[in-house]
Design a protein around this motif. Structure first.
Motif, PDB file in Angstrom:
ATOM      1  N   ALA A   1     -37.305  16.130  46.541  1.00  0.00           N
ATOM      2  CA  ALA A   1     -37.525  16.635  45.178  1.00  0.00           C
ATOM      3  C   ALA A   1     -37.566  15.493  44.159  1.00  0.00           C
ATOM      4  N   GLU A   2     -36.801  14.433  44.399  1.00  0.00           N
ATOM      5  CA  GLU A   2     -36.787  13.288  43.476  1.00  0.00           C
ATOM      6  C   GLU A   2     -38.158  12.623  43.429  1.00  0.00           C
TER       7      GLU A   2
ATOM      8  N   GLU B   1     -30.090   5.872  38.141  1.00  0.00           N
ATOM      9  CA  GLU B   1     -30.244   6.952  39.122  1.00  0.00           C
ATOM     10  C   GLU B   1     -31.644   6.999  39.734  1.00  0.00           C
ATOM     11  N   ASP B   2     -32.565   6.157  39.206  1.00  0.00           N
ATOM     12  CA  ASP B   2     -33.903   6.118  39.792  1.00  0.00           C
ATOM     13  C   ASP B   2     -33.920   5.536  41.208  1.00  0.00           C
ATOM     14  N   LEU B   3     -32.801   4.935  41.618  1.00  0.00           N
ATOM     15  CA  LEU B   3     -32.721   4.495  43.015  1.00  0.00           C
ATOM     16  C   LEU B   3     -32.877   5.689  43.945  1.00  0.00           C
ATOM     17  N   ASN B   4     -32.610   6.877  43.408  1.00  0.00           N
ATOM     18  CA  ASN B   4     -32.794   8.104  44.193  1.00  0.00           C
ATOM     19  C   ASN B   4     -34.244   8.366  44.558  1.00  0.00           C
ATOM     20  N   ILE B   5     -35.151   7.681  43.871  1.00  0.00           N
ATOM     21  CA  ILE B   5     -36.560   7.840  44.243  1.00  0.00           C
ATOM     22  C   ILE B   5     -36.719   7.392  45.692  1.00  0.00           C
ATOM     23  N   VAL B   6     -35.985   6.352  46.062  1.00  0.00           N
ATOM     24  CA  VAL B   6     -36.057   5.885  47.442  1.00  0.00           C
ATOM     25  C   VAL B   6     -35.050   6.641  48.317  1.00  0.00           C
ATOM     26  N   LYS B   7     -33.811   6.725  47.820  1.00  0.00           N
ATOM     27  CA  LYS B   7     -32.736   7.204  48.694  1.00  0.00           C
ATOM     28  C   LYS B   7     -32.533   8.712  48.699  1.00  0.00           C
ATOM     29  N   GLY B   8     -32.987   9.358  47.625  1.00  0.00           N
ATOM     30  CA  GLY B   8     -32.643  10.769  47.434  1.00  0.00           C
ATOM     31  C   GLY B   8     -33.525  11.741  48.200  1.00  0.00           C
TER      32      GLY B   8
END
Ligand SMILES: Nc1ncnc2c1ncn2[C@@H]1O[C@H](COP(=O)(O)OP(=O)(O)OP(=O)(O)O)[C@@H](O)[C@H]1O
Ligand SMILES: [Mg+2]
Length: 372
Positions: free
Chosen positions: A132-133, A122-129
């Motif tokens: 807040a991520e 779920e750390d891909l959310n650092i880029v895509k999210g």
């Protein structure tokens, strides 16, 4: 530093677990839904005293029981430490933390005793999210090695709630009262401190990330991270943060009074991740996102080492299989060079090229029971 021993009681799908670990590589293999992520989560919890997954503490308690306990023996430069957490369902009493048997009242007093860098799918959310991520990536990193920053964040959230409350009370009136001016000043002071610290840390983190990204891509990709005030305006360390915040206040005060909420401040800031000049979020491929996140995670290891003098524990949940051969080798090489402790979970028993010098211990997990 490393985790020598972990003890779990009624945590997630674990009834009781007591396990010693290697100070270097620990590989945990198991099929889906056996407890791999739960184990990673438990180690993370001993570091941050909260989960990184979207769950309340009460949901971490094993079904049909009413309390969980996690404890760990940590060996670090500062010596040996025993960290214990017990969480009981609200009716019986909340969270209790002990370090070497002594009860701790404030989490800020004990952050940094066990530092971790987690890398999960779920750390891909650092880029895509959402912003807040990215903010929480930065906030969690800084808090682990800088307790005063953690305290500032807590104070900030309190002042933000109070300011919002006041704006709601005044909403519709458009009248800037003396009370609001007092809160504005407090809010600006704290915002300024938080943003200054974030910029200071980014100044260290960005060159490390850039270097690793270039290494991972044979010099083809240039990664940059920029700080965006209120999601828009890029700022740098030497900018006058206070005057920029005052500008935001002036611009939005009327609207804030109309809507009854705060419309600027570090809780609305963002990081822009740029790859070869383009916003990675919109232009990058899936593989590029993954590589950038890996570069950020590896840079975090160096950041912790620079700040605290020790490498953190690296938690890799299910990410090895997602990386291509080259990235995987790079990651393995990094782990070996630094001789850090890591926990790697995987569904398949993959053969990695560990060097003979690295101690690897293998575990198999089935329905919350760990066997070596
Ligand atoms: N509070 C709880 N009480 C009991 N079981 C729980 C609790 N919370 C989660 N579980 C269960 O724990 C099991 C293991 O979850 P976990 O996320 O660790 O799986 P995993 O081994 O990482 O699987 P995957 O390979 O799919 O990621 C799941 O079946 C989940 O439903
Ligand atoms: Mg999992």
């Amino acid at each position: 530093m490393y985790l020598q021993r972990l003890f779990l009681n009624q945590f997630r799908n674990y009834s009781v677990l007591q396990q010693d670990f290697s100070s270097q590589v620990n590989i945990i293999t198991g099929q889906n839904a056996q407890g791999k992520t739960n184990l990673i989560e438990a180690i993370y919890y001993l570091s941050m005293f909260k989960t990184y997954r979207p769950a309340q503490d009460s949901q971490l308690i094993k079904a049909n029981t009413n309390a969980f306990a996690i404890s760990g023996a940590v060996r670090s430069k500062a010596g040996d430490l025993k960290i214990e957490v017990v969480y009981r369902n609200k009716e019986t009493g909340g969270k209790e933390i002990k370090i070497n048997g002594l009860k701790i009242r404030k989490i800020s007093e004990i952050l940094g005793n066990l530092t971790v860098v987690l890398f999960a799918p779920e750390d891909l959310n650092i880029v895509k999210g959402a912003p807040a991520e990215r903010r929480s990536l930065l906030d969690n990193d800084i808090s682990q090695v800088n307790p005063s920053y953690f305290i500032n964040l807590q104070r900030y959230n309190r002042i933000l709630a109070q300011r919002n409350h006041l704006l709601k009370r005044l909403s519709g009136s458009e009248k800037i009262t003396g009370e609001l001016l007092v809160w504005n000043e407090q809010f600006i002071l704290l915002s300024e401190e938080i943003i200054a610290k974030r910029l200071q840390v980014l100044e260290k983190l960005i060159p490390l990330t850039r270097l690793i990204q270039r290494k991972l891509t044979e010099g083809k990709e240039n990664l940059d991270i920029r700080y965006l005030l209120n999601r828009q305006k890029e700022i740098k360390k030497n900018d006058n943060i206070r005057s920029l915040l005052l500008e935001d206040l002036k611009k939005t005060q009327k609207e804030e009074l109309k809507r009854g909420m705060t419309l600027w401040g570090p809780h609305r800031d963002d990081l822009l991740i740029v790859l070869n000049g383009n916003d990675l979020k919109y232009f990058g491929s899936q593989g590029q996102h993954r590589t950038a996140v890996l570069a950020i995670k590896l840079a975090e290891l160096e950041y912790f080492k620079a700040e605290s003098g020790e490498y953190p524990i690296l938690l890799l949940d299910d990410v090895m299989s997602e990386l291509d051969q080259k990235r995987r080798e790079q990651l393995i090489q990094t782990i070996q060079e630094k001789a850090i402790q890591c926990f790697i979970t995987t569904t398949e028993d993959l053969a990695y090229p560990w060097s003979e010098k690295t101690t690897t211990q293998k575990f198999y997990i089935e329905q919350g029971v760990l066997n070596d």
